[in-house]
Design a protein around this motif. Sequence first.
Motif, PDB file in Angstrom:
ATOM      1  N   PHE A 108      32.678  64.595  26.093  1.00 11.14           N
ATOM      2  CA  PHE A 108      33.720  64.390  25.135  1.00 11.14           C
ATOM      3  C   PHE A 108      33.921  66.163  24.643  1.00 11.14           C
ATOM      4  O   PHE A 108      35.533  66.698  25.154  1.00 11.14           O
ATOM      5  CB  PHE A 108      33.581  63.721  24.527  1.00 11.14           C
ATOM      6  N   ASP A 109      32.831  66.590  23.981  1.00 13.80           N
ATOM      7  CA  ASP A 109      33.509  68.017  23.537  1.00 13.80           C
ATOM      8  C   ASP A 109      33.729  69.164  24.436  1.00 13.80           C
ATOM      9  O   ASP A 109      34.836  69.792  24.498  1.00 13.80           O
ATOM     10  CB  ASP A 109      32.035  68.013  22.425  1.00 13.80           C
ATOM     11  N   LEU A 236      28.574  70.145  16.938  1.00 16.74           N
ATOM     12  CA  LEU A 236      28.693  69.380  15.885  1.00 16.74           C
ATOM     13  C   LEU A 236      30.042  68.855  16.253  1.00 16.74           C
ATOM     14  O   LEU A 236      30.135  67.314  16.010  1.00 16.74           O
ATOM     15  CB  LEU A 236      29.777  70.507  14.636  1.00 16.74           C
ATOM     16  N   GLY A 237      30.938  69.034  17.995  1.00  9.16           N
ATOM     17  CA  GLY A 237      31.709  68.037  18.218  1.00  9.16           C
ATOM     18  C   GLY A 237      31.335  66.558  18.752  1.00  9.16           C
ATOM     19  O   GLY A 237      31.108  65.601  18.921  1.00  9.16           O
ATOM     20  N   MET A 238      30.113  67.737  19.490  1.00 10.42           N
ATOM     21  CA  MET A 238      28.538  66.752  20.127  1.00 10.42           C
ATOM     22  C   MET A 238      28.669  65.516  19.174  1.00 10.42           C
ATOM     23  O   MET A 238      28.384  64.265  19.280  1.00 10.42           O
ATOM     24  CB  MET A 238      27.813  67.362  20.962  1.00 10.42           C
ATOM     25  N   ASP A 256      39.448  57.592  15.934  1.00 13.14           N
ATOM     26  CA  ASP A 256      39.188  59.383  16.839  1.00 13.14           C
ATOM     27  C   ASP A 256      38.577  60.365  15.953  1.00 13.14           C
ATOM     28  O   ASP A 256      38.458  60.444  15.024  1.00 13.14           O
ATOM     29  CB  ASP A 256      41.208  59.758  15.841  1.00 13.14           C
ATOM     30  N   THR A 257      38.361  61.214  17.258  1.00 12.46           N
ATOM     31  CA  THR A 257      36.860  62.166  16.520  1.00 12.46           C
ATOM     32  C   THR A 257      37.485  63.330  15.756  1.00 12.46           C
ATOM     33  O   THR A 257      36.849  63.950  15.135  1.00 12.46           O
ATOM     34  CB  THR A 257      35.696  62.600  17.394  1.00 12.46           C
ATOM     35  N   VAL A 258      38.890  63.851  15.991  1.00 16.18           N
ATOM     36  CA  VAL A 258      39.635  65.205  15.842  1.00 16.18           C
ATOM     37  C   VAL A 258      39.835  64.847  13.973  1.00 16.18           C
ATOM     38  O   VAL A 258      39.258  66.145  13.290  1.00 16.18           O
ATOM     39  CB  VAL A 258      40.858  65.122  15.743  1.00 16.18           C
ATOM     40  N   GLU A 262      36.881  67.699  11.801  1.00 20.50           N
ATOM     41  CA  GLU A 262      38.169  69.160  11.073  1.00 20.50           C
ATOM     42  C   GLU A 262      37.398  69.181   9.582  1.00 20.50           C
ATOM     43  O   GLU A 262      36.960  69.052   8.579  1.00 20.50           O
ATOM     44  CB  GLU A 262      39.670  68.417  11.196  1.00 20.50           C
ATOM     45  N   GLN A 263      36.919  67.435   9.096  1.00 20.06           N
ATOM     46  CA  GLN A 263      36.738  66.895   7.985  1.00 20.06           C
ATOM     47  C   GLN A 263      35.820  68.001   7.667  1.00 20.06           C
ATOM     48  O   GLN A 263      35.090  68.669   6.679  1.00 20.06           O
ATOM     49  CB  GLN A 263      36.518  65.715   7.634  1.00 20.06           C
ATOM     50  N   LEU A 264      34.411  67.180   9.097  1.00 13.29           N
ATOM     51  CA  LEU A 264      33.147  68.437   8.484  1.00 13.29           C
ATOM     52  C   LEU A 264      33.240  69.941   8.525  1.00 13.29           C
ATOM     53  O   LEU A 264      32.608  70.816   7.959  1.00 13.29           O
ATOM     54  CB  LEU A 264      32.441  67.901   9.651  1.00 13.29           C
ATOM     55  N   ARG A 265      34.088  69.826   9.800  1.00 15.24           N
ATOM     56  CA  ARG A 265      33.807  71.584   9.548  1.00 15.24           C
ATOM     57  C   ARG A 265      34.381  72.177   8.094  1.00 15.24           C
ATOM     58  O   ARG A 265      34.133  73.375   7.521  1.00 15.24           O
ATOM     59  CB  ARG A 265      35.222  72.239  10.325  1.00 15.24           C
TER      60      ARG A 265
END
Length: 269
Positions: A108-109, A236-238, A256-258, A262-265
Amino acid sequence: MDRYAVLGHPIKHSLSPVIHTAFARQTGEALEYEAIELPVTSFETRVWQMFRDGYRGFNITAPFKQDAHDFADDLTERAKRARAVNTLVKQADGRILGDTTDGEGLVFDLETLLNWRIADRNVLILGAGGAVRGVLETLLSRNPANLVLANRTLAKAEELTDDFPEISPSAFDELSGRFDLVINGTSAGLSGNLPPLPDGLFTPDTHCYDMIYSKNETAFNRWAREQGAGQCADGLGMLVGQAAVSFELWRGVRPDTVPVLEQLRAELA
């Protein structure tokens, strides 16, 4: 309120509680999620007790993924082939289902968030441990032109061909040629080290992916850039992607992962 947790050793730096709490808030699901460090010798006893205490499911990280595989009553086909489990689900009949969502999170990432192609590409994956075993099934399903799996010891890479005959095993020092996509699945980066790779594997068209993540650029990605790789990304996306699949297994809804990514980044920065 349903209870879930990530189990590992060590576990205190896990981002999974932040991720699943954000997923729950986003979807309106009522649950609690925590990180629990288990002694390395008591997995089965402790997990049975926690299920009896009311937990509905677990994420599993190192070093317990093979323990979780052996613990589960039922396994998905991808978990059977990987011989590793990163998600346990208590089913309606009380039986425990084991699945591995790492491969789906990785793909997915790569394909959706990064827009990198896997199909018809020459792919190199580094490492032959549980992290790599858990993603091979999904990577191979995307039909790469070739998938070379390299490890420090050739014998360990060759062992994986029993379950994944499509791969081409290699030792690190025997690698040659150029690759379109290189995925680092070794644990060397956790201590800031690099797998001992020869020069000349990358071109400006090579995409490099490190399955670990870091506040700063990982040692592998920094080295890959210096070697001429055109694009690099960390894992991180994985991590967020595989968590979303686990959440859907437990709750029946895919978050929704996006926005969570973004929060984690932002928090890491």
